[in-house]
Design a protein around this motif. Structure first.
Motif, PDB file in Angstrom:
ATOM      1  N   CYS A  58       0.854  -1.203   0.000  1.00 40.03           N
ATOM      2  CA  CYS A  58       0.000   0.000   0.000  1.00 40.03           C
ATOM      3  C   CYS A  58       0.885   1.247   0.000  1.00 40.03           C
ATOM      4  O   CYS A  58       1.750   1.394   0.865  1.00 40.03           O
ATOM      5  CB  CYS A  58      -0.884  -0.021   1.246  1.00 40.03           C
ATOM      6  SG  CYS A  58      -1.791   1.506   1.519  1.00 40.03           S
ATOM      7  N   ILE A  60       0.437   4.197   0.904  1.00 38.63           N
ATOM      8  CA  ILE A  60       0.407   5.053   2.095  1.00 38.63           C
ATOM      9  C   ILE A  60       0.705   4.239   3.364  1.00 38.63           C
ATOM     10  O   ILE A  60       0.607   4.762   4.476  1.00 38.63           O
ATOM     11  CB  ILE A  60      -0.933   5.821   2.239  1.00 38.63           C
ATOM     12  CG1 ILE A  60      -2.121   4.911   2.000  1.00 38.63           C
ATOM     13  CG2 ILE A  60      -0.961   7.034   1.332  1.00 38.63           C
ATOM     14  CD1 ILE A  60      -3.475   5.579   2.197  1.00 38.63           C
ATOM     15  N   ASN A  62      -0.850   1.745   4.927  1.00 45.81           N
ATOM     16  CA  ASN A  62      -1.934   1.465   5.887  1.00 45.81           C
ATOM     17  C   ASN A  62      -1.578   0.263   6.759  1.00 45.81           C
ATOM     18  O   ASN A  62      -0.889  -0.662   6.311  1.00 45.81           O
ATOM     19  CB  ASN A  62      -3.245   1.194   5.135  1.00 45.81           C
ATOM     20  CG  ASN A  62      -3.978   2.482   4.784  1.00 45.81           C
ATOM     21  OD1 ASN A  62      -3.672   3.550   5.321  1.00 45.81           O
ATOM     22  ND2 ASN A  62      -4.941   2.383   3.882  1.00 45.81           N
ATOM     23  N   MET A  64      -2.853  -2.617   7.983  1.00 49.12           N
ATOM     24  CA  MET A  64      -3.976  -3.565   7.855  1.00 49.12           C
ATOM     25  C   MET A  64      -4.066  -4.598   8.970  1.00 49.12           C
ATOM     26  O   MET A  64      -5.175  -4.849   9.459  1.00 49.12           O
ATOM     27  CB  MET A  64      -3.940  -4.328   6.519  1.00 49.12           C
ATOM     28  CG  MET A  64      -3.995  -3.471   5.318  1.00 49.12           C
ATOM     29  SD  MET A  64      -2.403  -2.708   5.114  1.00 49.12           S
ATOM     30  CE  MET A  64      -2.577  -1.984   3.541  1.00 49.12           C
ATOM     31  N   THR A  93     -10.134   5.767  -1.424  1.00 46.68           N
ATOM     32  CA  THR A  93      -9.403   4.543  -1.798  1.00 46.68           C
ATOM     33  C   THR A  93     -10.264   3.291  -1.579  1.00 46.68           C
ATOM     34  O   THR A  93     -10.177   2.340  -2.345  1.00 46.68           O
ATOM     35  CB  THR A  93      -8.102   4.419  -0.985  1.00 46.68           C
ATOM     36  OG1 THR A  93      -8.379   4.734   0.378  1.00 46.68           O
ATOM     37  CG2 THR A  93      -7.031   5.342  -1.524  1.00 46.68           C
ATOM     38  N   CYS A  97      -9.459   2.339  -5.218  1.00 43.64           N
ATOM     39  CA  CYS A  97      -8.084   1.840  -5.240  1.00 43.64           C
ATOM     40  C   CYS A  97      -8.036   0.443  -5.869  1.00 43.64           C
ATOM     41  O   CYS A  97      -8.922  -0.380  -5.614  1.00 43.64           O
ATOM     42  CB  CYS A  97      -7.535   1.781  -3.810  1.00 43.64           C
ATOM     43  SG  CYS A  97      -5.786   1.394  -3.767  1.00 43.64           S
ATOM     44  N   ALA A  99      -6.376  -1.795  -4.908  1.00 40.91           N
ATOM     45  CA  ALA A  99      -6.020  -2.675  -3.783  1.00 40.91           C
ATOM     46  C   ALA A  99      -4.660  -3.332  -3.976  1.00 40.91           C
ATOM     47  O   ALA A  99      -4.530  -4.562  -4.063  1.00 40.91           O
ATOM     48  CB  ALA A  99      -7.118  -3.712  -3.534  1.00 40.91           C
ATOM     49  N   LEU A 100      -3.662  -2.488  -4.027  1.00 42.07           N
ATOM     50  CA  LEU A 100      -2.279  -2.968  -4.147  1.00 42.07           C
ATOM     51  C   LEU A 100      -1.954  -3.888  -2.974  1.00 42.07           C
ATOM     52  O   LEU A 100      -1.217  -4.866  -3.108  1.00 42.07           O
ATOM     53  CB  LEU A 100      -1.319  -1.763  -4.159  1.00 42.07           C
ATOM     54  CG  LEU A 100      -1.657  -0.647  -5.158  1.00 42.07           C
ATOM     55  CD1 LEU A 100      -0.737   0.547  -4.984  1.00 42.07           C
ATOM     56  CD2 LEU A 100      -1.567  -1.170  -6.590  1.00 42.07           C
ATOM     57  N   CYS A 101      -2.537  -3.576  -1.815  1.00 46.95           N
ATOM     58  CA  CYS A 101      -2.328  -4.347  -0.591  1.00 46.95           C
ATOM     59  C   CYS A 101      -2.722  -5.807  -0.774  1.00 46.95           C
ATOM     60  O   CYS A 101      -2.010  -6.716  -0.341  1.00 46.95           O
ATOM     61  CB  CYS A 101      -3.160  -3.742   0.539  1.00 46.95           C
ATOM     62  SG  CYS A 101      -4.904  -3.540   0.100  1.00 46.95           S
ATOM     63  N   ILE A 116      -9.166  -6.646   2.065  1.00 47.21           N
ATOM     64  CA  ILE A 116      -8.723  -5.476   2.834  1.00 47.21           C
ATOM     65  C   ILE A 116      -9.497  -4.214   2.436  1.00 47.21           C
ATOM     66  O   ILE A 116      -9.898  -3.409   3.275  1.00 47.21           O
ATOM     67  CB  ILE A 116      -7.206  -5.252   2.643  1.00 47.21           C
ATOM     68  CG1 ILE A 116      -6.426  -6.478   3.129  1.00 47.21           C
ATOM     69  CG2 ILE A 116      -6.741  -3.998   3.369  1.00 47.21           C
ATOM     70  CD1 ILE A 116      -4.965  -6.495   2.735  1.00 47.21           C
ATOM     71  N   LYS A 117      -9.689  -4.076   1.115  1.00 51.30           N
ATOM     72  CA  LYS A 117     -10.374  -2.859   0.634  1.00 51.30           C
ATOM     73  C   LYS A 117     -11.801  -2.775   1.189  1.00 51.30           C
ATOM     74  O   LYS A 117     -12.271  -1.704   1.548  1.00 51.30           O
ATOM     75  CB  LYS A 117     -10.367  -2.897  -0.894  1.00 51.30           C
ATOM     76  CG  LYS A 117     -10.851  -1.639  -1.546  1.00 51.30           C
ATOM     77  CD  LYS A 117     -10.564  -1.714  -3.038  1.00 51.30           C
ATOM     78  CE  LYS A 117     -11.591  -0.955  -3.821  1.00 51.30           C
ATOM     79  NZ  LYS A 117     -11.383  -1.023  -5.262  1.00 51.30           N
ATOM     80  N   GLU A 120     -11.547  -1.692   4.777  1.00 52.32           N
ATOM     81  CA  GLU A 120     -11.251  -0.256   4.819  1.00 52.32           C
ATOM     82  C   GLU A 120     -12.534   0.561   4.584  1.00 52.32           C
ATOM     83  O   GLU A 120     -12.854   1.481   5.341  1.00 52.32           O
ATOM     84  CB  GLU A 120     -10.209   0.061   3.733  1.00 52.32           C
ATOM     85  CG  GLU A 120      -9.844   1.529   3.639  1.00 52.32           C
ATOM     86  CD  GLU A 120      -8.861   1.802   2.490  1.00 52.32           C
ATOM     87  OE1 GLU A 120      -8.652   0.935   1.631  1.00 52.32           O
ATOM     88  OE2 GLU A 120      -8.307   2.900   2.473  1.00 52.32           O
ATOM     89  N   VAL A 453      -4.158   6.529  -4.626  1.00 53.27           N
ATOM     90  CA  VAL A 453      -3.384   6.223  -3.411  1.00 53.27           C
ATOM     91  C   VAL A 453      -1.961   6.794  -3.509  1.00 53.27           C
ATOM     92  O   VAL A 453      -1.397   7.244  -2.513  1.00 53.27           O
ATOM     93  CB  VAL A 453      -3.407   4.697  -3.113  1.00 53.27           C
ATOM     94  CG1 VAL A 453      -2.641   3.899  -4.145  1.00 53.27           C
ATOM     95  CG2 VAL A 453      -2.881   4.405  -1.716  1.00 53.27           C
TER      96      VAL A 453
HETATM   97  S1  SF4 Z   1      -7.141  -0.509  -0.885  1.00 52.03           S
HETATM   98 FE1  SF4 Z   1      -6.605   0.800   0.861  1.00 52.03          FE
HETATM   99  S2  SF4 Z   1      -5.154  -0.407   2.065  1.00 52.03           S
HETATM  100 FE2  SF4 Z   1      -5.236  -1.337   0.012  1.00 52.03          FE
HETATM  101  S3  SF4 Z   1      -3.556  -0.374  -1.194  1.00 52.03           S
HETATM  102 FE3  SF4 Z   1      -5.423   0.825  -1.533  1.00 52.03          FE
HETATM  103  S4  SF4 Z   1      -5.336   2.432   0.021  1.00 52.03           S
HETATM  104 FE4  SF4 Z   1      -3.884   0.870   0.675  1.00 52.03          FE
END
Ligand code: SF4
Ligand code: FAD
Length: 478
Positions: A58, A60, A62, A64, A93, A97, A99-101, A116-117, A120, A453
């Motif tokens: 992620c 930023i 986060n 998780m 996000t 997003c 969802a790179l996470c 995860i997304k 969030e 993000v």
């Molecule tokens: S979905 Fe949320 S936690 Fe996952 S990479 Fe994007 S900003 Fe980060």
């Protein structure tokens, strides 16, 4: 860790989308967020793997594992506070997003990653519902005045961060509404504009000033801006679209995707757009470019009543599953089928549009060829035309969604004679300062077209640098 065996007991689940037949009739958000009980179960799947690759994935950072566990235990307010440590706008996000996470989640190495997304989005929407999201008004003002140019996610993040440590922040936006591409790029069916308004309302209460319809370099002299403010942060985005200068480009009915999407976003917002009206009813639409912008054009064209929507991408079709070029925990660049694709699009890969054909100045068809990708002597990919592969396709309207080349140079970039990098983006040093002392840059304007993000990451980082530059030290986390 609350539920040590959760990953064995529960399966991955994401929220359902509205049925296609129903959703293509309007621009309301497609995605319905999951109820608390399901969010808790997804939180329970987080397996305390030890090295949170998700946080690394992620942009930023986060946290998780922390908020997954808190959500599992039903401690949603605590989870919201933990999420707020690293993210200014999880509601953006959580909706858009990629969802790179999740691409880096350890569970995803040989199973389905934690949603995860969804967690969030569930946390932040509950926080808004429960009124936990309150204006964070600084107790002391520093007396320093900062101008942020551009109100996309990088400008908004910069403003929120700098205001939180007591600086007086004014955000300038050339359009009539705040939000950058969140407002006038991404369609409402992915991100309802009330979500942006809800956040701007809070930011105004925090003391941030917003000035719309103010194009810096045109409505406000660039050098005067430097005199009026202690520091200036340029967050103007990457705004010059990549063109396709082939025969017939001047025909009517060929639009840049970003202009088309801005028009639609204004129309959906109830603005008078009669002068720029684009009629798609019953038309054969070709979207050139296989990325997210192209996908947004598909969903929008379908809602506007297009008869057929084609999407042509010059690059090969990505693999369905990870291959050796994208091992875990790297983000898997696999085939993406978006909600817009599900709504109906004829997708083609390895195809290059070579000519626009028209009658009476209007586009009526296109010519394209199939291509294949080989490697040149230095191992770089090389495009080769497939012999006798030329096709002609009847097309009434074309949307060019081939990305952006760099920010606008006319206006503040030229006025201040800012140094550019080799791609034409604004050059900035490791502290995000441009070639002019006290002028900083962040987001797509500095790094080139990217993701929400990443824009937020840049906003947090530049704010930390600006605070340190003005005050000699900083408490911002970056
Ligand atoms: S979905 Fe949320 S936690 Fe996952 S990479 Fe994007 S900003 Fe980060
Ligand atoms: C159609 C589309 C769909 C996308 N979908 C996604 C997605 O689903 N997920 C994702 O993560 N990313 C997506 N992106 C990318 C994402 O929107 C951008 O990376 C992000 O918005 C960049 O943020 P930014 O703040 O740097 O710039 P922007 O959002 O581009 O904002 C820049 C703002 O600066 C203003 N501005 C420029 N110059 C001046 C000036 N001189 N004076 C005043 N104002 C000025 C512009 O009007 C604009 O409002 C999408 C992009 C597009 C085009």
């Amino acid at each position: 860790m609350g539920k040590t065996t959760g990953f064995k007991e529960y399966k991955r689940e994401v929220a359902t989308d509205r049925p296609i037949k129903e959703r293509i009739k309007d621009y309301k958000e497609i995605h319905i967020s999951m109820p608390d009980e399901k969010i808790k179960i997804q939180g329970a799947r987080c397996m305390d793997c030890g090295i949170p690759f998700c946080s690394w994935g992620c942009s930023i950072g986060n946290l998780m594992p922390d908020f997954n566990d808190m959500a599992y235990k039903g401690e949603f307010e605590k989870a919201y506070k933990r999420l707020s440590l690293t993210s200014n706008f999880p509601e953006f996000t959580g909706r858009v997003c990629p969802a790179l996470c999740e691409g880096s989640c350890t569970l995803g190495a040989n199973s389905e990653p934690v949603s995860i997304k969804e967690v969030e989005l569930g946390i932040i929407e509950k926080a808004f519902k429960e009124n936990w999201v309150k204006p964070n008004i600084p107790k002391v003002r520093t007396g320093k005045n900062i101008a942020v140019v551009g109100s996309g996610p990088s400008g908004l993040t910069t403003a929120a961060e700098l205001n939180s440590v007591g600086h007086n922040v004014t955000v300038f936006e050339r359009h009539d509404k705040i939000g950058g591409l969140l407002r006038y790029g991404i369609p409402d069916f992915k991100l309802d504009k009330s979500v942006i308004d809800r956040r701007i309302n809070i930011m105004e209460k925090e003391g941030i000033k917003f000035k719309v319809n103010t194009n810096i370099g045109f409505d406000y002299d660039s050098n005067q801006l430097l005199k009026d403010f202690d520091s200036v942060v340029l967050c103007g985005g990457s705004t010059v679209p990549r063109d396709l200068p082939i025969e017939g480009r001047n025909l009517k009915g060929i639009y840049f995707a970003v202009d088309f999407l801005r028009y639609i976003n204004k129309k959906v917002a109830g603005k008078d757009v009669s002068k720029e009206a684009i009629d798609l009813k019953g038309k054969n639409v070709l979207v050139i470019g296989g990325g997210d912008t192209g996908s947004d054009c598909i969903g929008t064209s379908i809602r506007e009543g297009a008869e057929n929507v084609y999407q042509y991408e010059i690059m090969p079709k990505p693999p369905i599953k990870r291959d050796e070029t994208m091992p875990w925990p790297l983000f898997p660049r696999t085939l993406k089928t978006t909600t817009s694709h599900e709504e109906g699009a004829i997708r083609e890969w390895c195809i290059e549009t070579i000519k626009f054909i028209g009658e009476d100045d209007k586009i009526t068809a296109i010519e394209a060829v199939k291509v294949k990708w080989e490697k040149d002597d230095s191992g770089r990919p090389m495009k080769v035309e497939v012999p006798k592969s030329k096709i002609t396709q009847k097309i009434d309207l074309v949307l060019i969604a081939m990305g952006f080349v760099h920010p606008d140079h006319k206006g503040i970039v030229e006025d201040l004679n800012l140094k550019l990098d080799n791609r034409g983006n604004v050059f900035a040093d490791k502290n995000y300062m441009t070639s002019v002392e006290g002028v900083f840059s962040a987001g797509d304007m500095r790094r080139g077209q990217s993701l929400v993000v990443w824009a937020m990451n840049e906003g947090r980082s530049v704010a930390k640098s600006v605070d340190k530059y003005l005050m000699g030290e900083t408490s911002l986390r970056g």
